[in-house]
Design a protein around this motif. Sequence first.
Motif, short mmCIF file in Angstrom:
data_model
loop_
_atom_site.label_atom_id
_atom_site.label_comp_id
_atom_site.label_asym_id
_atom_site.label_seq_id
_atom_site.Cartn_x
_atom_site.Cartn_y
_atom_site.Cartn_z
N LEU A 2 -64.93 49.06 51.00
CA LEU A 2 -64.40 48.70 49.69
C LEU A 2 -65.49 48.72 48.63
CD1 LEU A 2 -62.38 45.49 50.69
CD2 LEU A 2 -61.39 47.74 50.19
N ALA A 3 -65.07 48.95 47.40
CA ALA A 3 -65.85 48.64 46.21
C ALA A 3 -65.17 47.45 45.55
CB ALA A 3 -65.89 49.83 45.26
N PHE A 4 -65.92 46.68 44.75
CA PHE A 4 -65.35 45.52 44.06
C PHE A 4 -65.62 45.61 42.57
CE2 PHE A 4 -66.02 43.76 48.36
CZ PHE A 4 -64.74 43.28 48.62
N VAL A 5 -64.64 45.18 41.79
CA VAL A 5 -64.78 45.08 40.33
C VAL A 5 -64.62 43.61 39.96
CG1 VAL A 5 -63.88 45.79 38.09
CG2 VAL A 5 -63.75 47.36 40.05
N VAL A 6 -65.64 43.04 39.32
CA VAL A 6 -65.62 41.64 38.93
C VAL A 6 -65.66 41.55 37.40
CG1 VAL A 6 -66.75 39.39 39.10
CG2 VAL A 6 -66.82 40.98 41.05
N LEU A 53 -56.42 49.91 42.32
CA LEU A 53 -56.96 48.56 42.34
C LEU A 53 -56.07 47.63 43.16
CD1 LEU A 53 -57.94 48.15 38.58
CD2 LEU A 53 -59.52 48.48 40.50
N GLN A 54 -56.69 46.79 43.98
CA GLN A 54 -55.97 45.76 44.72
C GLN A 54 -56.51 44.40 44.30
OE1 GLN A 54 -54.99 46.51 48.96
NE2 GLN A 54 -56.35 48.29 48.79
N GLN A 55 -55.62 43.52 43.88
CA GLN A 55 -56.05 42.22 43.38
C GLN A 55 -56.61 41.36 44.51
OE1 GLN A 55 -53.42 40.17 40.56
NE2 GLN A 55 -53.72 38.28 41.72
N VAL A 56 -57.76 40.78 44.24
CA VAL A 56 -58.41 39.88 45.20
C VAL A 56 -58.36 38.44 44.72
CG1 VAL A 56 -60.61 39.30 46.32
CG2 VAL A 56 -59.95 41.70 46.04
N PHE A 57 -58.60 38.24 43.42
CA PHE A 57 -58.70 36.86 42.91
C PHE A 57 -58.43 36.87 41.41
CE2 PHE A 57 -61.20 33.37 41.04
CZ PHE A 57 -60.71 32.30 41.77
N ARG A 58 -57.77 35.84 40.95
CA ARG A 58 -57.55 35.62 39.53
C ARG A 58 -57.64 34.13 39.23
NH1 ARG A 58 -57.67 40.37 39.62
NH2 ARG A 58 -56.35 41.93 38.59
N ASP A 59 -58.36 33.77 38.18
CA ASP A 59 -58.23 32.44 37.61
C ASP A 59 -58.36 32.59 36.09
OD1 ASP A 59 -60.92 32.51 36.91
OD2 ASP A 59 -61.52 30.87 38.22
N ASP A 108 -60.82 32.61 34.06
CA ASP A 108 -61.93 33.40 33.53
C ASP A 108 -62.34 34.58 34.41
OD1 ASP A 108 -62.32 31.74 31.25
OD2 ASP A 108 -63.37 30.29 32.52
N ILE A 109 -62.08 34.50 35.71
CA ILE A 109 -62.61 35.48 36.66
C ILE A 109 -61.49 36.34 37.23
CG2 ILE A 109 -63.93 35.81 38.79
CD1 ILE A 109 -65.12 33.02 38.31
N GLU A 110 -61.73 37.64 37.29
CA GLU A 110 -60.83 38.57 37.95
C GLU A 110 -61.63 39.41 38.93
OE1 GLU A 110 -58.83 40.99 35.14
OE2 GLU A 110 -57.88 39.32 34.08
N ILE A 111 -61.12 39.57 40.15
CA ILE A 111 -61.77 40.40 41.15
C ILE A 111 -60.74 41.37 41.72
CG2 ILE A 111 -63.12 40.48 43.28
CD1 ILE A 111 -63.81 37.53 42.83
N ASP A 112 -61.09 42.64 41.72
CA ASP A 112 -60.24 43.67 42.33
C ASP A 112 -61.07 44.46 43.33
OD1 ASP A 112 -57.65 43.46 40.89
OD2 ASP A 112 -58.88 43.92 39.14
N ALA A 113 -60.37 45.06 44.28
CA ALA A 113 -61.02 45.92 45.28
C ALA A 113 -60.47 47.33 45.17
CB ALA A 113 -60.79 45.38 46.68
N ILE A 114 -61.30 48.31 45.53
CA ILE A 114 -60.89 49.71 45.60
C ILE A 114 -61.37 50.26 46.94
CG2 ILE A 114 -61.02 52.00 44.54
CD1 ILE A 114 -62.02 50.66 41.99
N ALA A 115 -60.49 50.87 47.70
CA ALA A 115 -60.89 51.49 48.96
C ALA A 115 -61.76 52.70 48.68
CB ALA A 115 -59.65 51.90 49.75
N VAL A 116 -62.86 52.84 49.42
CA VAL A 116 -63.77 53.97 49.27
C VAL A 116 -64.02 54.62 50.63
CG1 VAL A 116 -64.90 53.10 47.19
CG2 VAL A 116 -65.78 52.43 49.45
N HIS A 117 -64.56 55.82 50.61
CA HIS A 117 -64.83 56.56 51.84
C HIS A 117 -66.29 56.38 52.26
CE1 HIS A 117 -66.07 60.09 54.22
NE2 HIS A 117 -64.86 59.99 54.74
N HIS A 118 -66.48 55.82 53.44
CA HIS A 118 -67.83 55.63 53.99
C HIS A 118 -67.81 56.06 55.46
CE1 HIS A 118 -71.83 54.21 54.46
NE2 HIS A 118 -71.54 53.08 55.08
#
Length: 309
Positions: A199-203, A175-181, A183-193
């Motif tokens: 990237l994939a994103f987890v919110v 996981l790579q952190q994208v955003f934090r406040d 209430d909200i957390e966003i992370d990214a994961i590198a994927v193969h395309h």
Amino acid sequence: MTKKAILPVFALLASCTNGIAENGRLNQCASKEFALQTLGTGGPIADDARAGSSNLLWIGGKGRLLVDFGPGFFTRYGEAAADFNDLDMLLFTHAHGDHVGGLAGLLNSGGFAGRSRSLELVGPGGDEFFAGPAQLRDGIIGSAGELPYLKGYSDGSEGKPPLTTRAIDTGKSGLQQVFRDEDIEIDAIAVHHGPAPALAFVVRYKGKVIVFAGDHSAMSEDFVKVLAGSKPDILVMHNVISMAGGQPRGLHRDGLSIGEAAAAIAPKRLLLTHHMLRALKDKDAVMAAIGKNYTGEIAMADDLDCFGI
């Protein structure tokens, strides 16, 4: 198309507030605390009357996070009664045209919104064939770009908000952190395309979780490893290829692979979107293949569907 037909879309984009369009139509997503709206559920071929890939996250009644913005999403954004002033961040999974081709239209319409707050564009770092966030922005508003008259997005002049950029390293695992406040957390994961940095994103929002898998192949082993057993509320996966032979499995997961990944991650709901006609015509076989490993709830998304959590 006549001028009369064009004007209502611009009016929607310029004047929508809190999910209520100028024509009084209420978007049901705007009444929910946390909801996903699939603005565009199509693929790269204009063969199924769907807008290009795009998802809008409604948080506290406002459309705050946009994940991908494919061709045609512009109209859906207006129909959703979303407000450019509410956007906190623009995220894109990769720089294929069916995922980023609508950005120019969004920026053009945003110039009418009176926004002053900066807006960040976040996606995978680019290379000579695929644009990263800065390349994508400058390819539109730069002096040699598509729409250089929108240069105010580079410095906040001309009544436009600064459009900042951030590239996520697709060479890193986990996981790579994208955003934090608060209430909200966003992370990214590198994927193969295939060759495309992706990237994939987890919110996460107040204990609720949505995973945007983006376009990726079964070679995205880190994606499954990192998210195994995480039980997100929604796992958003692409429905691109059929179960027939000769499909581009080096780019995408087929139904069997989708089911394997979903079984490992264990979402409460698997949401299939980014449809291509070849997969839709083979729906029964695709669904049967998914069901060999994943037995949970499956939903097929259409443009403007709303999924509350």
